[in-house]
Write a protein that holds these residues in place. Structure first.
Motif, PDB file in Angstrom:
ATOM      1  N   VAL A   1      37.216  39.876  42.673  1.00 19.34           N
ATOM      2  CA  VAL A   1      38.098  38.737  42.888  1.00 19.34           C
ATOM      3  C   VAL A   1      37.217  37.596  43.387  1.00 19.34           C
ATOM      4  CG1 VAL A   1      40.102  37.855  44.124  1.00 19.34           C
ATOM      5  CG2 VAL A   1      40.022  40.261  43.459  1.00 19.34           C
ATOM      6  N   LEU A   2      37.186  36.509  42.623  1.00 25.97           N
ATOM      7  CA  LEU A   2      36.380  35.338  42.978  1.00 25.97           C
ATOM      8  C   LEU A   2      37.289  34.213  43.440  1.00 25.97           C
ATOM      9  CD1 LEU A   2      34.051  35.175  39.829  1.00 25.97           C
ATOM     10  CD2 LEU A   2      33.739  36.523  41.893  1.00 25.97           C
ATOM     11  N   ASP A   3      36.817  33.440  44.414  1.00 25.64           N
ATOM     12  CA  ASP A   3      37.589  32.265  44.824  1.00 25.64           C
ATOM     13  C   ASP A   3      37.318  31.124  43.848  1.00 25.64           C
ATOM     14  OD1 ASP A   3      35.087  31.285  45.535  1.00 25.64           O
ATOM     15  OD2 ASP A   3      35.471  31.285  47.683  1.00 25.64           O
ATOM     16  N   ALA A   4      37.838  29.948  44.128  1.00 25.68           N
ATOM     17  CA  ALA A   4      37.706  28.815  43.210  1.00 25.68           C
ATOM     18  C   ALA A   4      36.257  28.387  43.011  1.00 25.68           C
ATOM     19  CB  ALA A   4      38.527  27.638  43.723  1.00 25.68           C
ATOM     20  N   ASP A   5      35.394  28.661  43.994  1.00 24.51           N
ATOM     21  CA  ASP A   5      33.975  28.298  43.900  1.00 24.51           C
ATOM     22  C   ASP A   5      33.131  29.382  43.235  1.00 24.51           C
ATOM     23  OD1 ASP A   5      34.437  25.871  45.169  1.00 24.51           O
ATOM     24  OD2 ASP A   5      34.234  26.795  47.156  1.00 24.51           O
ATOM     25  N   GLY A   6      33.734  30.521  42.897  1.00 26.26           N
ATOM     26  CA  GLY A   6      33.006  31.595  42.238  1.00 26.26           C
ATOM     27  C   GLY A   6      32.400  32.613  43.187  1.00 26.26           C
ATOM     28  N   ARG A   7      32.739  32.551  44.467  1.00 22.63           N
ATOM     29  CA  ARG A   7      32.231  33.524  45.442  1.00 22.63           C
ATOM     30  C   ARG A   7      33.044  34.809  45.359  1.00 22.63           C
ATOM     31  NH1 ARG A   7      31.743  28.965  49.065  1.00 22.63           N
ATOM     32  NH2 ARG A   7      33.930  29.358  49.504  1.00 22.63           N
ATOM     33  N   VAL A   8      32.356  35.948  45.463  1.00 24.58           N
ATOM     34  CA  VAL A   8      33.025  37.241  45.455  1.00 24.58           C
ATOM     35  C   VAL A   8      33.735  37.422  46.795  1.00 24.58           C
ATOM     36  CG1 VAL A   8      32.731  39.733  45.261  1.00 24.58           C
ATOM     37  CG2 VAL A   8      31.299  38.200  43.889  1.00 24.58           C
ATOM     38  N   VAL A   9      35.062  37.594  46.727  1.00 29.16           N
ATOM     39  CA  VAL A   9      35.877  37.739  47.926  1.00 29.16           C
ATOM     40  C   VAL A   9      36.276  39.196  48.139  1.00 29.16           C
ATOM     41  CG1 VAL A   9      38.049  37.039  49.010  1.00 29.16           C
ATOM     42  CG2 VAL A   9      36.780  35.414  47.639  1.00 29.16           C
ATOM     43  N   ARG A  10      36.614  39.878  47.065  1.00 29.25           N
ATOM     44  CA  ARG A  10      37.059  41.275  47.116  1.00 29.25           C
ATOM     45  C   ARG A  10      36.499  42.029  45.916  1.00 29.25           C
ATOM     46  NH1 ARG A  10      38.913  42.256  52.000  1.00 29.25           N
ATOM     47  NH2 ARG A  10      40.851  41.284  52.567  1.00 29.25           N
ATOM     48  N   ARG A  11      36.534  43.365  46.027  1.00 25.01           N
ATOM     49  CA  ARG A  11      36.055  44.242  44.962  1.00 25.01           C
ATOM     50  C   ARG A  11      36.936  45.488  44.920  1.00 25.01           C
ATOM     51  NH1 ARG A  11      30.534  46.330  42.995  1.00 25.01           N
ATOM     52  NH2 ARG A  11      29.855  44.255  43.536  1.00 25.01           N
ATOM     53  N   ALA A  12      37.217  45.950  43.717  1.00 26.65           N
ATOM     54  CA  ALA A  12      37.941  47.212  43.523  1.00 26.65           C
ATOM     55  C   ALA A  12      37.180  48.038  42.501  1.00 26.65           C
ATOM     56  CB  ALA A  12      39.360  46.966  43.036  1.00 26.65           C
ATOM     57  N   THR A  13      37.001  49.302  42.808  1.00 19.70           N
ATOM     58  CA  THR A  13      36.378  50.227  41.870  1.00 19.70           C
ATOM     59  C   THR A  13      37.442  51.221  41.451  1.00 19.70           C
ATOM     60  OG1 THR A  13      34.282  49.987  43.013  1.00 19.70           O
ATOM     61  CG2 THR A  13      34.490  51.852  41.533  1.00 19.70           C
ATOM     62  N   GLY A  14      37.669  51.341  40.165  1.00 23.56           N
ATOM     63  CA  GLY A  14      38.762  52.161  39.666  1.00 23.56           C
ATOM     64  C   GLY A  14      39.938  51.270  39.320  1.00 23.56           C
ATOM     65  N   GLN A  15      41.018  51.871  38.869  1.00 22.00           N
ATOM     66  CA  GLN A  15      42.185  51.108  38.438  1.00 22.00           C
ATOM     67  C   GLN A  15      42.981  50.642  39.647  1.00 22.00           C
ATOM     68  OE1 GLN A  15      44.653  53.116  35.610  1.00 22.00           O
ATOM     69  NE2 GLN A  15      46.403  51.829  36.087  1.00 22.00           N
ATOM     70  N   PRO A  16      43.038  49.318  39.873  1.00 21.91           N
ATOM     71  CA  PRO A  16      43.784  48.820  41.035  1.00 21.91           C
ATOM     72  C   PRO A  16      45.278  48.733  40.748  1.00 21.91           C
ATOM     73  CG  PRO A  16      42.804  46.989  39.879  1.00 21.91           C
ATOM     74  CD  PRO A  16      42.360  48.250  39.165  1.00 21.91           C
ATOM     75  N   ARG A  17      46.059  48.697  41.820  1.00 22.24           N
ATOM     76  CA  ARG A  17      47.491  48.480  41.679  1.00 22.24           C
ATOM     77  C   ARG A  17      47.766  46.983  41.662  1.00 22.24           C
ATOM     78  NH1 ARG A  17      49.023  52.481  46.394  1.00 22.24           N
ATOM     79  NH2 ARG A  17      47.730  50.902  47.350  1.00 22.24           N
ATOM     80  N   LYS A  18      48.819  46.605  40.965  1.00 23.46           N
ATOM     81  CA  LYS A  18      49.160  45.187  40.829  1.00 23.46           C
ATOM     82  C   LYS A  18      49.383  44.542  42.203  1.00 23.46           C
ATOM     83  CE  LYS A  18      51.924  44.011  37.499  1.00 23.46           C
ATOM     84  NZ  LYS A  18      53.107  43.691  36.672  1.00 23.46           N
ATOM     85  N   ALA A  19      50.072  45.230  43.101  1.00 23.84           N
ATOM     86  CA  ALA A  19      50.347  44.676  44.425  1.00 23.84           C
ATOM     87  C   ALA A  19      49.059  44.419  45.200  1.00 23.84           C
ATOM     88  CB  ALA A  19      51.254  45.619  45.208  1.00 23.84           C
ATOM     89  N   ASP A  20      48.074  45.307  45.069  1.00 27.58           N
ATOM     90  CA  ASP A  20      46.796  45.122  45.764  1.00 27.58           C
ATOM     91  C   ASP A  20      46.044  43.910  45.224  1.00 27.58           C
ATOM     92  OD1 ASP A  20      47.304  47.342  47.306  1.00 27.58           O
ATOM     93  OD2 ASP A  20      46.088  48.697  46.079  1.00 27.58           O
ATOM     94  N   VAL A  21      46.101  43.706  43.910  1.00 31.40           N
ATOM     95  CA  VAL A  21      45.422  42.558  43.301  1.00 31.40           C
ATOM     96  C   VAL A  21      46.068  41.264  43.766  1.00 31.40           C
ATOM     97  CG1 VAL A  21      44.871  41.411  41.135  1.00 31.40           C
ATOM     98  CG2 VAL A  21      44.663  43.892  41.304  1.00 31.40           C
ATOM     99  N   ILE A  22      47.392  41.230  43.804  1.00 36.55           N
ATOM    100  CA  ILE A  22      48.107  40.030  44.256  1.00 36.55           C
ATOM    101  C   ILE A  22      47.771  39.739  45.711  1.00 36.55           C
ATOM    102  CG2 ILE A  22      50.393  39.048  44.670  1.00 36.55           C
ATOM    103  CD1 ILE A  22      51.300  40.547  42.112  1.00 36.55           C
ATOM    104  N   ALA A  23      47.724  40.790  46.539  1.00 35.18           N
ATOM    105  CA  ALA A  23      47.390  40.602  47.959  1.00 35.18           C
ATOM    106  C   ALA A  23      45.958  40.067  48.104  1.00 35.18           C
ATOM    107  CB  ALA A  23      47.533  41.907  48.706  1.00 35.18           C
ATOM    108  N   ALA A  24      45.036  40.562  47.303  1.00 30.43           N
ATOM    109  CA  ALA A  24      43.645  40.090  47.357  1.00 30.43           C
ATOM    110  C   ALA A  24      43.551  38.635  46.912  1.00 30.43           C
ATOM    111  CB  ALA A  24      42.751  40.970  46.493  1.00 30.43           C
ATOM    112  N   LEU A  25      44.379  38.241  45.962  1.00 29.50           N
ATOM    113  CA  LEU A  25      44.389  36.850  45.522  1.00 29.50           C
ATOM    114  C   LEU A  25      44.856  35.929  46.635  1.00 29.50           C
ATOM    115  CD1 LEU A  25      45.756  37.015  41.890  1.00 29.50           C
ATOM    116  CD2 LEU A  25      43.480  36.304  42.627  1.00 29.50           C
ATOM    117  N   GLY A  26      45.743  36.432  47.491  1.00 25.58           N
ATOM    118  CA  GLY A  26      46.217  35.638  48.613  1.00 25.58           C
ATOM    119  C   GLY A  26      45.083  35.205  49.519  1.00 25.58           C
TER     120      GLY A  26
END
Length: 137
Positions: free
Chosen positions: A109-134
């Motif tokens: 998960v990259l922020d608007a500047d392209g910095r790595v904010v979060r990482r998931a290895t394996g199949q993530p759940r949709k709710a976790d991805v949305i929370a990481a985007l927050g």
């Protein structure tokens, strides 16, 4: 009798490993080694999202990669300003080594500047991805 004890010990250790692996797989988390790493449109082969970018490293014969592609695509459509970029890990080994991608699918998960904010290895759940985007937005 010794063989039975060894067999039980191996089964207990294998079960513990399986439970731990299942709990960690697909979780979106912060990794200290990712701090400060940036990616631009040149590395991604696509444009960054206005607010955030979901980068997926996948391989051709990876079944969880197809499901992850669907999940990330749905999230990118739901959240305005978020882009989804898929990178073939076999074709971009230089980037795989630089970012220490050890298995597919791996989602960054990259922020608007392209910095790595979060990482998931394996199949993530949709709710976790949305929370990481927050946190990235």
């Amino acid at each position: 009798m010794t063989g039975l004890v060894v067999c039980v010990a191996v089964l207990v250790m294998a079960s513990a490993f399986g439970v731990l692996h299942k709990r960690r797989s697909g979780r979106v988390r912060v990794r200290g080694r990712d701090e400060g790493k940036r990616m631009g449109a040149a590395e991604l082969g696509g444009d960054l999202g206005e607010r955030a970018t979901l980068v997926q490293f996948s391989s051709a014969f990876c079944a969880p990669c197809r499901a992850t592609r669907r999940i990330l695509g749905e999230v990118a459509e739901m959240v305005p300003g978020v882009a989804h970029v898929e990178i073939d890990a076999e074709a971009r080994l230089d980037l795989v080594r630089e970012l220490e991608v050890l298995k597919t699918p791996t989602v960054l998960v990259l922020d608007a500047d392209g910095r790595v904010v979060r990482r998931a290895t394996g199949q993530p759940r949709k709710a976790d991805v949305i929370a990481a985007l927050g946190e990235a937005i």
